[in-house]
Structures are given as structure tokens and as C-alpha cells.
Motif scaffolding. Structure first.
Motif, PDB file in Angstrom:
ATOM      1  N   ARG A 140       0.806  -1.220   0.000  1.00 12.11           N
ATOM      2  CA  ARG A 140       0.000   0.000   0.000  1.00 12.11           C
ATOM      3  C   ARG A 140       0.840   1.272   0.000  1.00 12.11           C
ATOM      4  N   MET A 141       2.014   1.248   0.615  1.00 10.63           N
ATOM      5  CA  MET A 141       2.818   2.463   0.727  1.00 10.63           C
ATOM      6  C   MET A 141       3.865   2.599  -0.369  1.00 10.63           C
ATOM      7  N   ARG A 142       3.894   1.662  -1.306  1.00 13.88           N
ATOM      8  CA  ARG A 142       4.865   1.770  -2.398  1.00 13.88           C
ATOM      9  C   ARG A 142       4.576   2.994  -3.261  1.00 13.88           C
ATOM     10  N   PRO A 143       5.616   3.749  -3.613  1.00 12.56           N
ATOM     11  CA  PRO A 143       5.409   4.785  -4.624  1.00 12.56           C
ATOM     12  C   PRO A 143       5.213   4.118  -5.977  1.00 12.56           C
ATOM     13  N   GLY A 144       4.391   4.695  -6.787  1.00 13.27           N
ATOM     14  CA  GLY A 144       4.156   4.095  -8.092  1.00 13.27           C
ATOM     15  C   GLY A 144       3.575   5.079  -9.065  1.00 13.27           C
ATOM     16  N   VAL A 145       4.018   4.982 -10.294  1.00 15.19           N
ATOM     17  CA  VAL A 145       3.465   5.772 -11.387  1.00 15.19           C
ATOM     18  C   VAL A 145       3.098   4.795 -12.506  1.00 15.19           C
ATOM     19  N   ASP A 146       2.601   5.326 -13.604  1.00 12.72           N
ATOM     20  CA  ASP A 146       2.100   4.492 -14.690  1.00 12.72           C
ATOM     21  C   ASP A 146       3.098   3.413 -15.105  1.00 12.72           C
ATOM     22  N   LEU A 147       4.344   3.777 -15.335  1.00 12.10           N
ATOM     23  CA  LEU A 147       5.337   2.809 -15.810  1.00 12.10           C
ATOM     24  C   LEU A 147       5.543   1.686 -14.804  1.00 12.10           C
ATOM     25  N   VAL A 148       5.640   2.031 -13.532  1.00 12.62           N
ATOM     26  CA  VAL A 148       5.831   1.020 -12.492  1.00 12.62           C
ATOM     27  C   VAL A 148       4.662   0.043 -12.486  1.00 12.62           C
ATOM     28  N   VAL A 149       3.448   0.584 -12.604  1.00 12.11           N
ATOM     29  CA  VAL A 149       2.254  -0.260 -12.554  1.00 12.11           C
ATOM     30  C   VAL A 149       2.142  -1.120 -13.803  1.00 12.11           C
ATOM     31  N   GLN A 150       2.469  -0.576 -14.968  1.00 14.02           N
ATOM     32  CA  GLN A 150       2.463  -1.398 -16.175  1.00 14.02           C
ATOM     33  C   GLN A 150       3.417  -2.586 -16.027  1.00 14.02           C
ATOM     34  N   ALA A 151       4.553  -2.355 -15.381  1.00 15.88           N
ATOM     35  CA  ALA A 151       5.510  -3.445 -15.167  1.00 15.88           C
ATOM     36  C   ALA A 151       4.970  -4.461 -14.173  1.00 15.88           C
ATOM     37  N   GLU A 152       4.483  -3.991 -13.040  1.00 19.08           N
ATOM     38  CA  GLU A 152       4.069  -4.878 -11.958  1.00 19.08           C
ATOM     39  C   GLU A 152       2.788  -5.652 -12.281  1.00 19.08           C
ATOM     40  N   SER A 153       1.918  -5.097 -13.104  1.00 17.29           N
ATOM     41  CA  SER A 153       0.632  -5.739 -13.364  1.00 17.29           C
ATOM     42  C   SER A 153       0.640  -6.616 -14.606  1.00 17.29           C
ATOM     43  N   ALA A 154       1.823  -6.899 -15.154  1.00 13.36           N
ATOM     44  CA  ALA A 154       2.024  -7.824 -16.276  1.00 13.36           C
ATOM     45  C   ALA A 154       1.787  -7.198 -17.641  1.00 13.36           C
ATOM     46  N   GLY A 155       1.346  -5.946 -17.688  1.00 13.83           N
ATOM     47  CA  GLY A 155       1.104  -5.326 -18.979  1.00 13.83           C
ATOM     48  C   GLY A 155       2.350  -5.263 -19.848  1.00 13.83           C
ATOM     49  N   MET A 156       3.493  -4.902 -19.253  1.00  9.24           N
ATOM     50  CA  MET A 156       4.713  -4.783 -20.037  1.00  9.24           C
ATOM     51  C   MET A 156       5.189  -6.127 -20.559  1.00  9.24           C
ATOM     52  N   SER A 157       4.891  -7.206 -19.846  1.00 12.94           N
ATOM     53  CA  SER A 157       5.325  -8.532 -20.306  1.00 12.94           C
ATOM     54  C   SER A 157       4.600  -8.952 -21.575  1.00 12.94           C
ATOM     55  N   MET A 158       3.494  -8.273 -21.875  1.00 16.67           N
ATOM     56  CA  MET A 158       2.717  -8.603 -23.067  1.00 16.67           C
ATOM     57  C   MET A 158       2.872  -7.573 -24.175  1.00 16.67           C
ATOM     58  N   THR A 159       3.680  -6.553 -23.948  1.00 21.50           N
ATOM     59  CA  THR A 159       3.818  -5.464 -24.902  1.00 21.50           C
ATOM     60  C   THR A 159       5.200  -5.498 -25.537  1.00 21.50           C
ATOM     61  N   GLY A 160       5.248  -5.340 -26.856  1.00 25.35           N
ATOM     62  CA  GLY A 160       6.508  -5.408 -27.579  1.00 25.35           C
ATOM     63  C   GLY A 160       6.511  -6.584 -28.537  1.00 25.35           C
ATOM     64  N   GLU A 161       7.650  -6.785 -29.188  1.00 23.84           N
ATOM     65  CA  GLU A 161       7.789  -7.861 -30.155  1.00 23.84           C
ATOM     66  C   GLU A 161       8.354  -9.113 -29.496  1.00 23.84           C
ATOM     67  N   PRO A 162       7.891 -10.302 -29.905  1.00 27.40           N
ATOM     68  CA  PRO A 162       8.448 -11.543 -29.343  1.00 27.40           C
ATOM     69  C   PRO A 162       9.963 -11.588 -29.485  1.00 27.40           C
ATOM     70  N   GLY A 163      10.626 -11.995 -28.422  1.00 28.51           N
ATOM     71  CA  GLY A 163      12.082 -12.102 -28.442  1.00 28.51           C
ATOM     72  C   GLY A 163      12.805 -10.810 -28.158  1.00 28.51           C
ATOM     73  N   GLN A 164      12.063  -9.714 -27.985  1.00 26.21           N
ATOM     74  CA  GLN A 164      12.669  -8.409 -27.714  1.00 26.21           C
ATOM     75  C   GLN A 164      12.357  -7.987 -26.277  1.00 26.21           C
ATOM     76  N   PRO A 165      13.089  -6.987 -25.756  1.00 24.42           N
ATOM     77  CA  PRO A 165      12.820  -6.529 -24.384  1.00 24.42           C
ATOM     78  C   PRO A 165      11.404  -5.976 -24.243  1.00 24.42           C
ATOM     79  N   PRO A 166      10.821  -6.031 -23.034  1.00 31.19           N
ATOM     80  CA  PRO A 166       9.474  -5.489 -22.828  1.00 31.19           C
ATOM     81  C   PRO A 166       9.459  -3.979 -23.010  1.00 31.19           C
TER      82      PRO A 166
END
Length: 403
Positions: A140-166
Motif C-alpha cells: 500500500r505504501m509503495r510509490p508508483g506511477v504508470d510505468l511502475v504499474v504497467q511493469a508490476e501488473s504484467a502489462g509490459m510482459s505482453m507489450t513489444g515484439e516476441p524475443g525483444q525486451p518489454p
């Protein structure tokens, strides 16, 4: 605001303590629907739209980020740490419907403006809080902005090209989702209060929950069948569901999965041999032969321009779209027809264009008023609430309350 017909939220007053993006986006939705949104800023604040201290884009010295998120609102300056202004705010709470903030959990309590204090001032107040990870739980006390949340909520793991960085989504999807889900919750609370009565209500939403809630079917794939999605590229569902480069180095996006659109696509591409190929006989077999089919389709698509292909796809009813840049999209006749780009006379003079509202309903005719200068309506609004403040606007600001 000069409005000839009542708007859906007319008569609802929202005290808006939000800043940056997710919060003001939420309150702008409410303001567009007719709520009286009073945006409360700290002395010396710039609205929280350039935390680094630099406005990347300006209009007559005003931050365009602020301008884009605050139309139809009024702005006042209060120092909630000052006893006089603190008392003034509680007086306003007693005559309002909603208090909204997107501070870190605990900030409102430290200001003496937590849920208990607010409902003591107004037994039917709706108190809405939007934070990065919510008011409960180990994070609850973690600082977070859009980028942090996209990473933590799995969105970034699904974004980008296969075989490339998220990569992050091009839009700040977690911020926007948080704003929309909070607006939905506020509307539900208002409806419940008016329909069923009852006392004050506390709303607790988060960017993390809101972003995660936008992954419904992949979550079901995982929990039911153990499937873990990876980067989706420009499509992800089928070899003919994604973007293909054209002869003019632009891209068209095909959304072809099922048999009927597959047959239409083969007709548009003039490739009867693909339709007859057993490897591509149905959706499953096409997925099983994804690399081969994508390569064959790409070889055909790169023979014509994007506009040539789009004309053919539209004629035959193939689900497809031209990958536009923003300026191209804003020039589309559909944007004009739907009223999604509106002219607004800015308070400093001149006309600016901003996005309109996507809400269309019988009897709803939105009016768009200039975003206010920060603190522009302080004296006017306080007088409306019957508050006579002895001290002038306080100077200085601090950073307390960051997400």
C-alpha cells in the motif's frame, strides 16, 4: 458555465484534490458530465503536471498537460495545513457531494481530512481515493506511477515484439484506467446514495487494480488453462492479426482470425493459392503455421501502398485499419462527425483544440469551458460557500502526497 439544458451530473459538487494525470483525468470525466468540479491546489503549486519543474509544452505560459486535463473545472488555492484554510475546506465538504484525491495512502489522515473527519463534516459525503497500489495490502505504501504499474501488473510482459525486451504501452494505460475506474466508482456511489440513501461512503481504487482489471481474458486463460501470454507484437491472436508493411513504408493492421474474414482477405490479396493451402485451412492450422503465413502475406502486402490496400479492404469488408500518426487521426472525418475534437476559448485569449468527450446520450449536449488558471476562482468559490477568509493566499508548496 452557460448551459441551456441540464447535464447528467448537474447539482453534484466535487472537491478535487488530485494532481498529475490519473486524478485530473477522473475529475474531468465528471466535469464533462456536468459536475461542479472545484480543483483545490496548494499555494505555489503548478497543478502537479511537471514534477521535474519543466513544462514540456506551453500555451501562453500555461502547461499544456494541465490544460488538457482541466477543462470545465474551477480552481482555488488553499493551504490545508493552515488552520483557517483547513476549516474553510471542511465547510466546503459540508456542502459538497464528493471529495477526491490521488495522494499516497495516509496523506489525507495526516492532513486531518481522513474519512472520519470528512463524514463528521458531511454524513453523506463520498470520499474517493486513488493511489498506486490501494489503501490496503502489503504494498500500500509503495510509490508508483504508470510505468511502475504497467511493469508490476504484467502489462509490459505482453507489450513489444516476441524475443525483444518489454516495452510500456504508448498510452499511459494504467493512469487512464485508474481515472476511469474511479469515475465509474464515484458514479455508482452517487447512484446508490440517491437511490438507497445511507451514510457516507469511502472509495478505494488503485492504478494497479485498474490496470489488472483490463486483462480479463488472458487472466482466465492462465487461471483455467495455465497459459501465460508473452509479447503480442502488433497483434498476437493469429498470423493475420497484426501490422504489415506496405510499399510506401507505412503499415496496415489486419484483424483476420475466423474463416469468413480469411476468405475475404485471400480475395483482397488475390491469393487463391493461400485459400487452397491445407496448412491454412482453418484458424488453428493457420496459427500452427504462423511464420510461413506471415511471410507470405507480407510479401503480397508490400507490393501496394497503404491507401491502395485500405481502399480494397474496405470495398470487400476485410477488417483492417491504416496505422495512422496522431495528426492523421485527428484529421479523419469520423473525428469531426463524433465531435471528438473541440474548439475552446482559453481564458488567456485565443482558441485551443482539445479532445471532446466520448459520451453520447439522449438529451446530453456537452459544453466545454476553458481550463482555469490555477487559483483563478479562489475568492469567488469561497464566497459561494459562505466563507470569508482573512488571510491572503499562502505562498510556497511542498511535495507531500505524491503517488
Amino acid at each position: 458555465m452557460d448551459r441551456t439544458t441540464p447535464l447528467p451530473l448537474q447539482g453534484v459538487t466535487v472537491l478535487d484534490l488530485s494532481w498529475h494525470l490519473a486524478g485530473p483525468y477522473c475529475s474531468m470525466i465528471l466535469a464533462d458530465l456536468g459536475a461542479r468540479v472545484i480543483k483545490v491546489e496548494r499555494p505555489g503549486a503548478n497543478g502537479g503536471y511537471d514534477p521535474g519543474g519543466v513544462a514540456r509544452h506551453q500555451y501562453k505560459g500555461e502547461d499544456v498537460h494541465y490544460i488538457a486535463l482541466n477543462r470545465n473545472k474551477r480552481s482555488i488555492i488553499l493551504d490545508l495545513k493552515d488552520p483557517e484554510d483547513h476549516a474553510a475546506f471542511l465547510t466546503m465538504v459540508g456542502k459538497s457531494d464528493v471529495v477526491f484525491n490521488n495522494f499516497r495512502p495516509g496523506t489525507m489522515d495526516r492532513l486531518g481530512l481522513g474519512f472520519d473527519a470528512l463524514r463528521a463534516a458531511n454524513p453523506s459525503i463520498i470520499f474517493a481515493s486513488l493511489s498506486a497500489f490501494g489503501n490496503t495490502g502489503p504494498e500500500r505504501m509503495r510509490p508508483g506511477v504508470d510505468l511502475v504499474v504497467q511493469a508490476e501488473s504484467a502489462g509490459m510482459s505482453m507489450t513489444g515484439e516476441p524475443g525483444q525486451p518489454p516495452v510500456r504501452a504508448g498510452l499511459p494505460i494504467a493512469d487512464l484506467a485508474g481515472g476511469m475506474w474511479t469515475a465509474i466508482a464515484i458514479l455508482a456511489a452517487l447512484r446508490d446514495r440517491d437511490q438507497n440513501g445511507g451514510g457516507a461512503k469511502e472509495i478505494d481504487t488503485s492504478l494497479f487494480d485498474s490496470h489488472l482489471a483490463m486483462i480479463p481474458y488472458f487472466t482466465a486463460y492462465h487461471t483455467i488453462n495455465g497459459f501465460t501470454p508473452g509479447p503480442q507484437g502488433s497483434g498476437g491472436h493469429s498470423p493475420t492479426y497484426g501490422a504489415f508493411r506496405t510499399s510506401d513504408d507505412r503499415y496496415v493492421a489486419l484483424a483476420v482470425i475466423d474463416q469468413k474474414p480469411w476468405k475475404l482477405l485471400c480475395e483482397a490479396l488475390e491469393t487463391p493459392e493461400l485459400l487452397a493451402d491445407e496448412r491454412f485451412a482453418n484458424a488453428k492450422s493457420r496459427i500452427d503455421h504462423t511464420p510461413e503465413l506471415r511471410a507470405l502475406v507480407q510479401k503480397v502486402v508490400e507490393k501496394r501502398t497503404a491507401d491502395e490496400w485500405m481502399q480494397r479492404f474496405l470495398e470487400l469488408g476485410v477488417p483492417a485499419g491504416r496505422v495512422n500518426e496522431l495528426g492523421e487521426t485527428l484529421q479523419k472525418p469520423q473525428v469531426k462527425a463524433r465531435g471528438m475534437l473541440v474548439d475552446i476559448e482559453h481564458v488567456l485569449g485565443g482558441t485551443i483544440q482539445l479532445l471532446g468527450t466520448p459520451v453520447h446520450m439522449t438529451g446530453y449536449q456537452p459544453t466545454f469551458v476553458s481550463p482555469p488558471l490555477i487559483g483563478q476562482h479562489t475568492d469567488e468559490v469561497l464566497k459561494e460557500f459562505g466563507i470569508e477568509r482573512a488571510n491572503p493566499t499562502h505562498a510556497g508548496a511542498d511535495s507531500e502526497g505524491a503517488l
